[in-house]
Design an enzyme around this catalytic site. Structure first.
Site, PDB file in Angstrom:
ATOM      1  N   GLU A 182       0.832  -1.198   0.000  1.00  0.00           N
ATOM      2  CA  GLU A 182       0.000   0.000   0.000  1.00  0.00           C
ATOM      3  C   GLU A 182       0.868   1.251   0.000  1.00  0.00           C
ATOM      4  O   GLU A 182       1.341   1.682   1.061  1.00  0.00           O
ATOM      5  CB  GLU A 182      -0.896   0.025   1.249  1.00  0.00           C
ATOM      6  CG  GLU A 182      -1.859  -1.137   1.340  1.00  0.00           C
ATOM      7  CD  GLU A 182      -3.093  -0.762   2.154  1.00  0.00           C
ATOM      8  OE1 GLU A 182      -4.188  -0.865   1.610  1.00  0.00           O
ATOM      9  OE2 GLU A 182      -2.941  -0.337   3.314  1.00  0.00           O
TER      10      GLU A 182
ATOM     11  N   SER B  21      -6.661   3.392  -2.767  1.00  0.00           N
ATOM     12  CA  SER B  21      -7.654   3.906  -3.714  1.00  0.00           C
ATOM     13  C   SER B  21      -8.038   2.894  -4.796  1.00  0.00           C
ATOM     14  O   SER B  21      -8.350   3.276  -5.923  1.00  0.00           O
ATOM     15  CB  SER B  21      -7.178   5.222  -4.342  1.00  0.00           C
ATOM     16  OG  SER B  21      -6.990   6.206  -3.331  1.00  0.00           O
TER      17      SER B  21
ATOM     18  N   GLY C  30      -6.476   6.593   0.459  1.00  0.00           N
ATOM     19  CA  GLY C  30      -7.512   7.580   0.773  1.00  0.00           C
ATOM     20  C   GLY C  30      -7.362   8.887   0.013  1.00  0.00           C
ATOM     21  O   GLY C  30      -8.031   9.874   0.318  1.00  0.00           O
TER      22      GLY C  30
HETATM   23  P1  PGA Z   1      -8.270   3.354   0.467  1.00  0.00           P
HETATM   24  O1  PGA Z   1      -7.577   2.654   1.729  1.00  0.00           O
HETATM   25  O2  PGA Z   1      -8.801   2.239  -0.403  1.00  0.00           O
HETATM   26  O3  PGA Z   1      -9.368   4.197   1.046  1.00  0.00           O
HETATM   27  O4  PGA Z   1      -7.220   4.149  -0.224  1.00  0.00           O
HETATM   28  C1  PGA Z   1      -6.831   1.487   1.586  1.00  0.00           C
HETATM   29  C2  PGA Z   1      -6.253   1.090   2.910  1.00  0.00           C
HETATM   30  O5  PGA Z   1      -5.874   1.969   3.688  1.00  0.00           O
HETATM   31  O6  PGA Z   1      -6.154  -0.098   3.229  1.00  0.00           O
END
Ligand code: PGA
Length: 255
Positions: free
Chosen positions: A170, A216, A176
């Site tokens: 990630e 995301s 986010g």
């Molecule tokens: P997101 O979060 O899909 O909202 O970017 C992913 C995560 O933090 O595991």
């Protein structure tokens, strides 16, 4: 490269969202949205919704996970939750090392390792998160950084225990933010992680380990990301709170 050697896993990370009452309502919507999926489906919920989640998902294809776990078995750690407590509730998965915990709660590679070890020893499956910040990507150290995080997180994790480990790549700058890594960027780092797993555990374990992308991932981009050779699933934040979107991602992973 052979994707058939490993499980595709789509896991929702609800973060600090939904009361237990709201969780029950969302799970009602999720059950039909992911029914019959040809991949593993997991929802990781706040501690307060775990009992509801385990209860509501009984007899469905949805597996339940927590978002964190403490590394000690029990004792004077006010406010913490042990792996045995999660197992006792019927929880199957736990996320360790999420970047938000690293960023806001002083999580280090060493504590990620301790949490991962504690989870595995208790019989849980661990989704171990790694990923670089924007500054680190721009400094050109993404691969070194992710290798180091993964290597430390897996200290003293045996080859046998690796069958219960998922690595989630990630990139912090994509979480986010609506700014997704390109499928090529996701593939490049997931492949680098697999190469490290070959060095640490050999080809068989490396090929059998699920490596997710997170940051995301949504109904619109899941298809392309999951189409990459070393991207074996997703850890989904925002889009996991919308049943239809999560269902679409699960469908993309079922192809
Ligand atoms: P997101 O979060 O899909 O909202 O970017 C992913 C995560 O933090 O595991």
């Amino acid at each position: 490269m052979n994707k058939s050697l490993r499980k595709t896993v789509i896991a929702g990370n609800w973060k600090m969202n939904k009361t237990a009452t709201e969780a029950a309502a969302l799970i009602e919507q999720l059950i039909p949205a992911v029914e019959g999926a040809d991949c593993e489906v997991v929802i990781c919920t706040p501690y307060t919704s775990l009992v509801t989640a385990v209860e509501k998902t009984k007899g469905t294809n949805i597996h339940v996970g927590a978002e964190n776990v403490h590394f000690e078995k029990s004792g004077a750690y006010t406010g913490e939750i042990s792996a045995d407590m999660l197992v006792d509730l019927g929880v199957e998965y736990v996320i360790t090392g999420h970047s938000e915990r690293r960023q806001y709660f002083a999580e280090t590679d060493e504590t990620v390792n301790k949490r991962t070890k504690a989870a595995l020893e208790a019989g849980l499956k661990a989704i171990v998160c790694v990923g670089e910040s924007l500054a680190q990507r721009e400094q050109g150290v993404t691969e070194e950084l992710v290798r180091m995080q993964t290597k430390i997180a897996l200290q003293n994790v045996s080859a046998e225990e690796m069958s219960r480990v998922i690595i989630a790549y990630e990139p912090v700058w994509a979480i986010g933010t609506g700014r997704t890594a390109t499928a090529e960027q996701a593939q490049e780092v997931c492949a680098a992680i697999r190469k490290l797993l070959v060095e640490l555990y050999g080809e068989t374990v490396a090929q059998a380990t699920t490596i997710q992308y997170g940051g995301s991932m949504n109904a619109g981009n899941a298809d392309e990301l999951l189409g990459k050779a070393d991207v074996d699933g997703g850890l989904i934040g925002g889009a996991s709170l919308k049943a239809a979107d999560f269902g679409t991602i699960v469908k993309a992973a079922s192809k």
